[in-house]
Design a protein around this motif. Structure first.
Motif, PDB file in Angstrom:
ATOM      1  N   LEU A 144      -6.879  -3.510 -17.298  1.00  0.00           N
ATOM      2  CA  LEU A 144      -7.014  -4.955 -17.165  1.00  0.00           C
ATOM      3  C   LEU A 144      -5.708  -5.660 -17.513  1.00  0.00           C
ATOM      4  N   SER A 145      -5.493  -6.823 -16.948  1.00  0.00           N
ATOM      5  CA  SER A 145      -4.231  -7.547 -17.118  1.00  0.00           C
ATOM      6  C   SER A 145      -3.973  -7.923 -18.572  1.00  0.00           C
ATOM      7  N   LYS A 146      -5.036  -8.218 -19.325  1.00  0.00           N
ATOM      8  CA  LYS A 146      -4.854  -8.632 -20.719  1.00  0.00           C
ATOM      9  C   LYS A 146      -4.303  -7.513 -21.594  1.00  0.00           C
ATOM     10  N   ASP A 147      -4.390  -6.274 -21.106  1.00  0.00           N
ATOM     11  CA  ASP A 147      -3.914  -5.132 -21.880  1.00  0.00           C
ATOM     12  C   ASP A 147      -2.520  -4.670 -21.461  1.00  0.00           C
ATOM     13  N   ILE A 148      -1.983  -5.234 -20.368  1.00  0.00           N
ATOM     14  CA  ILE A 148      -0.736  -4.730 -19.787  1.00  0.00           C
ATOM     15  C   ILE A 148       0.473  -5.483 -20.314  1.00  0.00           C
ATOM     16  N   SER A 149       1.492  -4.724 -20.730  1.00  0.00           N
ATOM     17  CA  SER A 149       2.784  -5.309 -21.089  1.00  0.00           C
ATOM     18  C   SER A 149       3.705  -5.287 -19.871  1.00  0.00           C
ATOM     19  N   HIS A 150       3.893  -4.124 -19.281  1.00  0.00           N
ATOM     20  CA  HIS A 150       4.671  -4.007 -18.053  1.00  0.00           C
ATOM     21  C   HIS A 150       4.324  -2.701 -17.357  1.00  0.00           C
ATOM     22  N   ARG A 202       0.809  -1.217   0.000  1.00  0.00           N
ATOM     23  CA  ARG A 202       0.000   0.000   0.000  1.00  0.00           C
ATOM     24  C   ARG A 202       0.845   1.271   0.000  1.00  0.00           C
ATOM     25  N   LYS A 203       1.936   1.251  -0.725  1.00  0.00           N
ATOM     26  CA  LYS A 203       2.744   2.457  -0.885  1.00  0.00           C
ATOM     27  C   LYS A 203       2.160   3.335  -1.983  1.00  0.00           C
ATOM     28  N   LEU A 204       2.580   4.614  -2.013  1.00  0.00           N
ATOM     29  CA  LEU A 204       2.139   5.547  -3.033  1.00  0.00           C
ATOM     30  C   LEU A 204       3.149   5.554  -4.171  1.00  0.00           C
ATOM     31  N   TYR A 205       2.658   5.491  -5.406  1.00  0.00           N
ATOM     32  CA  TYR A 205       3.538   5.443  -6.570  1.00  0.00           C
ATOM     33  C   TYR A 205       3.034   6.366  -7.670  1.00  0.00           C
ATOM     34  N   TRP A 206       4.015   6.885  -8.440  1.00  0.00           N
ATOM     35  CA  TRP A 206       3.719   7.404  -9.765  1.00  0.00           C
ATOM     36  C   TRP A 206       3.890   6.209 -10.714  1.00  0.00           C
ATOM     37  N   VAL A 207       2.882   5.958 -11.518  1.00  0.00           N
ATOM     38  CA  VAL A 207       2.832   4.717 -12.283  1.00  0.00           C
ATOM     39  C   VAL A 207       2.795   5.004 -13.778  1.00  0.00           C
ATOM     40  N   LYS A 208       3.603   4.230 -14.515  1.00  0.00           N
ATOM     41  CA  LYS A 208       3.512   4.214 -15.974  1.00  0.00           C
ATOM     42  C   LYS A 208       3.185   2.798 -16.415  1.00  0.00           C
ATOM     43  N   VAL A 209       2.033   2.639 -17.032  1.00  0.00           N
ATOM     44  CA  VAL A 209       1.594   1.327 -17.496  1.00  0.00           C
ATOM     45  C   VAL A 209       1.756   1.272 -19.013  1.00  0.00           C
ATOM     46  N   THR A 210       2.639   0.411 -19.471  1.00  0.00           N
ATOM     47  CA  THR A 210       2.824   0.224 -20.907  1.00  0.00           C
ATOM     48  C   THR A 210       1.891  -0.889 -21.369  1.00  0.00           C
ATOM     49  N   LEU A 211       1.048  -0.561 -22.328  1.00  0.00           N
ATOM     50  CA  LEU A 211       0.064  -1.522 -22.809  1.00  0.00           C
ATOM     51  C   LEU A 211       0.653  -2.413 -23.896  1.00  0.00           C
ATOM     52  N   SER A 212      -0.097  -3.459 -24.228  1.00  0.00           N
ATOM     53  CA  SER A 212       0.365  -4.418 -25.232  1.00  0.00           C
ATOM     54  C   SER A 212       0.554  -3.773 -26.598  1.00  0.00           C
ATOM     55  N   ASN A 213      -0.192  -2.700 -26.875  1.00  0.00           N
ATOM     56  CA  ASN A 213      -0.066  -2.024 -28.170  1.00  0.00           C
ATOM     57  C   ASN A 213       1.034  -0.962 -28.178  1.00  0.00           C
ATOM     58  N   GLY A 214       1.774  -0.829 -27.065  1.00  0.00           N
ATOM     59  CA  GLY A 214       2.883   0.112 -27.002  1.00  0.00           C
ATOM     60  C   GLY A 214       2.551   1.454 -26.393  1.00  0.00           C
ATOM     61  N   SER A 215       1.288   1.779 -26.241  1.00  0.00           N
ATOM     62  CA  SER A 215       0.920   3.062 -25.642  1.00  0.00           C
ATOM     63  C   SER A 215       1.153   3.021 -24.136  1.00  0.00           C
ATOM     64  N   VAL A 216       1.322   4.220 -23.545  1.00  0.00           N
ATOM     65  CA  VAL A 216       1.652   4.318 -22.128  1.00  0.00           C
ATOM     66  C   VAL A 216       0.597   5.153 -21.408  1.00  0.00           C
ATOM     67  N   ILE A 217       0.140   4.636 -20.277  1.00  0.00           N
ATOM     68  CA  ILE A 217      -0.806   5.358 -19.424  1.00  0.00           C
ATOM     69  C   ILE A 217      -0.081   5.757 -18.143  1.00  0.00           C
ATOM     70  N   GLY A 218      -0.143   7.030 -17.803  1.00  0.00           N
ATOM     71  CA  GLY A 218       0.471   7.517 -16.571  1.00  0.00           C
ATOM     72  C   GLY A 218      -0.576   7.852 -15.540  1.00  0.00           C
ATOM     73  N   GLY A 261       4.532  13.850 -20.883  1.00  0.00           N
ATOM     74  CA  GLY A 261       5.227  14.652 -21.876  1.00  0.00           C
ATOM     75  C   GLY A 261       5.984  13.790 -22.867  1.00  0.00           C
ATOM     76  N   GLY A 262       6.649  14.431 -23.803  1.00  0.00           N
ATOM     77  CA  GLY A 262       7.383  13.724 -24.843  1.00  0.00           C
ATOM     78  C   GLY A 262       8.508  12.853 -24.314  1.00  0.00           C
ATOM     79  N   LYS A 263       9.075  13.217 -23.147  1.00  0.00           N
ATOM     80  CA  LYS A 263      10.156  12.440 -22.547  1.00  0.00           C
ATOM     81  C   LYS A 263       9.657  11.530 -21.419  1.00  0.00           C
ATOM     82  N   GLY A 264       8.343  11.379 -21.359  1.00  0.00           N
ATOM     83  CA  GLY A 264       7.768  10.491 -20.355  1.00  0.00           C
ATOM     84  C   GLY A 264       7.525  11.123 -19.010  1.00  0.00           C
ATOM     85  N   GLN A 265       7.734  12.435 -18.902  1.00  0.00           N
ATOM     86  CA  GLN A 265       7.532  13.099 -17.615  1.00  0.00           C
ATOM     87  C   GLN A 265       6.034  13.325 -17.362  1.00  0.00           C
ATOM     88  N   PHE A 266       5.682  13.389 -16.084  1.00  0.00           N
ATOM     89  CA  PHE A 266       4.294  13.647 -15.698  1.00  0.00           C
ATOM     90  C   PHE A 266       4.048  15.154 -15.803  1.00  0.00           C
TER      91      PHE A 266
END
Length: 224
Positions: free
Chosen positions: A213-219, A152-168, A195-200
């Motif tokens: 959902l897990s089926k959409d997650i790469s890492h 239960r720690k607090l994180y800034w999260v980047k989820v890379t999807l199977s199609n290559g897009s990233v959700i922050g 941002g373009g360099k992945g910054q929040f």
């Protein structure tokens, strides 16, 4: 509480009752425990084990087993519970506590049947999670997903999807991650524009978060 001879007789009856109950459950029949003798056996030799099993499943999420498959385990764990409490039980039975204070006597056995099974799980969890135990035994949490998010720690999260897009997003107090045996899913209470360099850059407006959902997650990348 029974003496030694009664305990032996009860143990034999318990074995027959557990075997019959297992066969009935396997055949889809219910277990009739409402007869006084069976009810006493059930309370003493099954309930403590079931309490330990359910608490262990909460402490260490994993595969959920059918009730019929847990019956023998419950009896075994109940027996271990009484083995650990053997000295206190003998001291109580050899004392005059039952006559001097019936309330304290029954409170002791309430503790033995309903509270002690929970304490053993708590103690076992602390032992299994200790660095000394992990040198010789695997960690009790089976999946890294559960190990990370149960803290239960607090994180800034980047989820890379199977199609290559990233959700922050922001994983904080109102966020949630599933645990085994459920499939891996994560809810981020804040969804952020990257941002373009992945910054929040900033939090998205008019959104209550994002569910992935897990089926959409790469890492997943986590930042504290």
């Amino acid at each position: 509480m029974p003496n030694i001879r009664e305990a032996v007789a009860w143990t034999k009856a318990l074995g027959q009752t557990a075997l019959t109950a297992r066969m009935d459950l396997d055949r889809g029949k219910g277990m009739d425990i409402w007869q006084s003798d069976k009810l006493a056996i059930f309370l003493l030799f099954v309930v403590p084990g079931f309490i330990s099993i359910k608490c262990y499943q909460l402490a260490f999420p994993g595969t959920v087993r059918a009730t019929s498959e847990q019956l023998i385990d419950a009896v075994a764990y109940s027996s271990i519970n009484y083995a650990l409490l053997f000295v206190p039980v003998m001291l109580v039975e050899r004392s005059s506590l039952a006559a001097a204070s019936p309330l304290a006597y029954y409170l002791f056995y309430f503790f033995a049947v309903f509270i002690a099974p929970i304490l053993w799980v708590v103690i076992w969890k602390l032992m299994r999670a200790s660095s000394l135990m992990q040198r010789t035994a695997p960690h009790p949490t089976a999946k890294p997903w559960d190990f990370v998010f149960q803290q239960r720690k607090l994180y800034w999260v980047k989820v890379t999807l199977s199609n290559g897009s990233v959700i922050g997003g922001r994983y904080a107090g109102s966020s949630f991650a599933s645990s085994a045996p459920a499939p891996e899913q994560i809810y981020l209470e804040e969804c952020w524009i990257l941002g373009g360099k992945g910054q929040f850059v900033r939090k998205k407006n008019q959104t209550a978060g994002v569910l992935i959902l897990s089926k959409d997650i790469s890492h997943i990348e986590l930042r504290e």
